[in-house]
Design a protein around this motif. Structure first.
Motif, PDB file in Angstrom:
ATOM      1  N   VAL A  33      18.175  49.461  51.752  1.00 26.14           N
ATOM      2  CA  VAL A  33      17.025  50.313  51.458  1.00 26.14           C
ATOM      3  C   VAL A  33      16.671  51.119  52.698  1.00 26.14           C
ATOM      4  CG1 VAL A  33      14.539  50.324  51.018  1.00 26.14           C
ATOM      5  CG2 VAL A  33      15.983  48.777  49.730  1.00 26.14           C
ATOM      6  N   LEU A  35      13.508  53.780  53.785  1.00 22.63           N
ATOM      7  CA  LEU A  35      12.235  54.317  53.301  1.00 22.63           C
ATOM      8  C   LEU A  35      11.958  55.689  53.901  1.00 22.63           C
ATOM      9  CD1 LEU A  35       9.934  51.163  53.543  1.00 22.63           C
ATOM     10  CD2 LEU A  35      11.137  52.042  51.536  1.00 22.63           C
ATOM     11  N   TYR A 115      19.580  57.235  55.979  1.00 22.59           N
ATOM     12  CA  TYR A 115      19.870  57.821  54.657  1.00 22.59           C
ATOM     13  C   TYR A 115      21.379  57.949  54.489  1.00 22.59           C
ATOM     14  CZ  TYR A 115      14.903  59.051  54.850  1.00 22.59           C
ATOM     15  OH  TYR A 115      13.535  59.015  54.960  1.00 22.59           O
ATOM     16  N   GLN A 140      13.151  46.109  50.182  1.00 20.64           N
ATOM     17  CA  GLN A 140      12.176  47.209  50.240  1.00 20.64           C
ATOM     18  C   GLN A 140      11.050  46.892  51.217  1.00 20.64           C
ATOM     19  OE1 GLN A 140      10.538  48.992  46.830  1.00 20.64           O
ATOM     20  NE2 GLN A 140      12.465  49.209  45.751  1.00 20.64           N
ATOM     21  N   ILE A 313       5.386  51.436  47.991  1.00 14.57           N
ATOM     22  CA  ILE A 313       6.643  52.097  47.622  1.00 14.57           C
ATOM     23  C   ILE A 313       6.532  52.578  46.181  1.00 14.57           C
ATOM     24  CG2 ILE A 313       9.141  51.792  47.404  1.00 14.57           C
ATOM     25  CD1 ILE A 313       8.532  49.578  49.755  1.00 14.57           C
ATOM     26  N   ASP A 315       8.441  54.659  44.302  1.00 10.64           N
ATOM     27  CA  ASP A 315       9.596  54.711  43.408  1.00 10.64           C
ATOM     28  C   ASP A 315      10.859  54.653  44.258  1.00 10.64           C
ATOM     29  OD1 ASP A 315      10.990  54.892  41.062  1.00 10.64           O
ATOM     30  OD2 ASP A 315      10.212  56.874  40.482  1.00 10.64           O
ATOM     31  N   SER A 316      12.011  54.494  43.601  1.00  8.72           N
ATOM     32  CA  SER A 316      13.255  54.515  44.378  1.00  8.72           C
ATOM     33  C   SER A 316      14.251  55.515  43.788  1.00  8.72           C
ATOM     34  CB  SER A 316      13.866  53.116  44.445  1.00  8.72           C
ATOM     35  OG  SER A 316      14.050  52.612  43.159  1.00  8.72           O
ATOM     36  N   TYR A 317      15.085  56.065  44.658  1.00  9.99           N
ATOM     37  CA  TYR A 317      16.055  57.102  44.282  1.00  9.99           C
ATOM     38  C   TYR A 317      17.383  56.820  44.964  1.00  9.99           C
ATOM     39  CZ  TYR A 317      12.556  60.055  42.083  1.00  9.99           C
ATOM     40  OH  TYR A 317      11.603  60.539  41.233  1.00  9.99           O
ATOM     41  N   TYR A 337       8.898  56.529  49.413  1.00  8.26           N
ATOM     42  CA  TYR A 337       9.995  56.327  48.463  1.00  8.26           C
ATOM     43  C   TYR A 337      11.073  55.463  49.109  1.00  8.26           C
ATOM     44  CZ  TYR A 337       8.061  59.790  45.333  1.00  8.26           C
ATOM     45  OH  TYR A 337       7.239  60.454  44.467  1.00  8.26           O
ATOM     46  N   ALA A 338      11.736  54.676  48.272  1.00  8.69           N
ATOM     47  CA  ALA A 338      12.887  53.909  48.729  1.00  8.69           C
ATOM     48  C   ALA A 338      14.146  54.671  48.358  1.00  8.69           C
ATOM     49  CB  ALA A 338      12.889  52.529  48.085  1.00  8.69           C
ATOM     50  N   VAL A 339      15.032  54.856  49.315  1.00  6.34           N
ATOM     51  CA  VAL A 339      16.317  55.507  49.058  1.00  6.34           C
ATOM     52  C   VAL A 339      17.376  54.421  49.064  1.00  6.34           C
ATOM     53  CG1 VAL A 339      17.947  57.238  49.903  1.00  6.34           C
ATOM     54  CG2 VAL A 339      15.486  57.624  50.133  1.00  6.34           C
ATOM     55  N   ILE A 340      18.122  54.331  47.953  1.00  8.43           N
ATOM     56  CA  ILE A 340      19.058  53.228  47.793  1.00  8.43           C
ATOM     57  C   ILE A 340      20.493  53.748  47.799  1.00  8.43           C
ATOM     58  CG2 ILE A 340      19.616  51.193  46.367  1.00  8.43           C
ATOM     59  CD1 ILE A 340      16.643  51.197  46.934  1.00  8.43           C
TER      60      ILE A 340
END
Ligand SMILES: [Zn+2]
Ligand SMILES: [Zn+2]
Length: 341
Positions: A33, A35, A115, A140, A313, A315-317, A337-340
């Protein structure tokens, strides 16, 4: 590996680049994750004075160790970890005077590029500021370690009492983390100021004593009404706006402390009333970044579940939708936002 690069302000590209491999003392982490953070949004919009573009970015992360460099004994492949992105050098002028948060080498010992599928963590970070993630803590929440450590560092400069009234100006992630940390320290009277209904509502749910919508324009009077006409014991500014820095000083009581947490744009200036600062003995603090002690304390708060940050957090994308995430951040009906990958 796939990694997001900031090509120029406002333009992100997901590219295939070489997967990093660890040198001596370093660790490569497979990101679970990453953020988003206010600093990332500023970098996205304006670029960053310390990082020439194109550059990898993202600095709040948690993940799994994928490989370790020579001499690393603290961690091994497969360990679940959480980390702040920097670690002090230990021998510069500032480190030797106990001010490691402004270490000369902070930016060269910095893990940047969360990222992406993998991130390389410098030796100074691995040995001092990376922790094993407890299984009970989600990836997260674990990724909140860095912003929370900065908040804890700032608060550590204050003489906090449980019966203090604290005004937090700004109800974004940093303002809300202040609320959560102060609540965890046993304070009840935290007044949150903001100008987005979505965030003020969340502040209420997270236990704010009062929330004040600053768009209504009578903020200072309301703060005085809530404090028997004295002003707040402590005011924490979390917007990074010079005019808000100025108003923060007028909401604190005589003998109180003001924390100017939000960094303003380079080249801006502020004006303070000299009588207010001197005759009312107002103390101003302007904490920057974090220390190892603050990172450890933030880790304990998260690991022992004394502070739960899931609510921050939104949402996640997936990795390939980072541009969209930054457009959403600019609209503001969100926290992080959480970037996965
Ligand atoms: Zn951050
Ligand atoms: Zn140093």
């Amino acid at each position: 590996m796939r990694a997001n690069l900031l090509i120029k302000p406002g333009q992100i590209e997901l590219r295939e680049i070489e997967t990093p491999s660890p040198n001596s003392g370093e660790v490569v982490v497979k990101v679970k994750v990453a953020l988003t953070c206010g600093t990332d949004l500023k970098t996205f919009l304006r670029g960053h004075p310390k990082f020439p573009l194109p550059a990898l970015f993202g600095h709040e992360f948690s993940g799994e160790v994928s490989s370790v460099g020579r001499g690393v004994h603290k961690f091994r492949e497969g360990d679940q970890v959480m980390s702040v992105p920097s670690g002090p050098c230990g021998h510069c002028y500032f480190c030797l005077r106990g001010q490691e948060n402004i270490c000369d080498a902070a930016m060269s010992n910095y893990a940047l590029g969360a990222y992406a599928e993998y991130i390389k963590v410098p030796a100074q970070v691995v040995s001092q500021n990376m922790f094993e993630k407890p299984p009970s803590l989600s990836f997260q929440e674990a990724a909140l370690l860095e912003p929370l450590a900065c908040v804890i560092h700032g608060l550590s400069l204050l003489k906090l009492r449980e019966d203090d009234t604290v005004v937090v100006i700004g109800s974004g992630a940093i303002g809300l983390l202040h609320l959560l940390a102060l609540r965890a320290f046993g304070l009840q009277k935290i007044i949150m100021l903001g100008r987005r209904s979505y965030r003020l509502q969340l502040a209420k749910e997270l236990g704010a004593y009062r929330v004040i919508d600053t768009r209504e324009g009578i903020t200072k009077e309301m703060v005085y009404d809530l404090t028997q006409g004295r002003g707040a014991d402590i005011v924490v500014e979390c917007t990074g706006n010079p005019s808000v820095w100025e108003s923060a000083v007028n909401m604190v009581r005589r003998g109180g402390e003001v924390v100017l947490f939000g960094g303003c744009k380079q080249g801006t200036t502020v004006t303070f009333d000299t009588h207010r600062l001197h005759y009312d003995q107002v103390t101003i603090r302007s904490p920057f970044h974090l220390t190892r002690k603050a990172a450890r304390e933030a880790y304990n708060l998260l690991a022992e579940r004394r502070l739960t940050g899931n609510c921050l957090i939104t949402d996640s994308y997936p990795l390939d939708r980072l541009s969209e995430v930054f457009s959403l951040l600019q609209r503001g009906d969100c926290i992080k936002y959480a970037v996965i990958p």
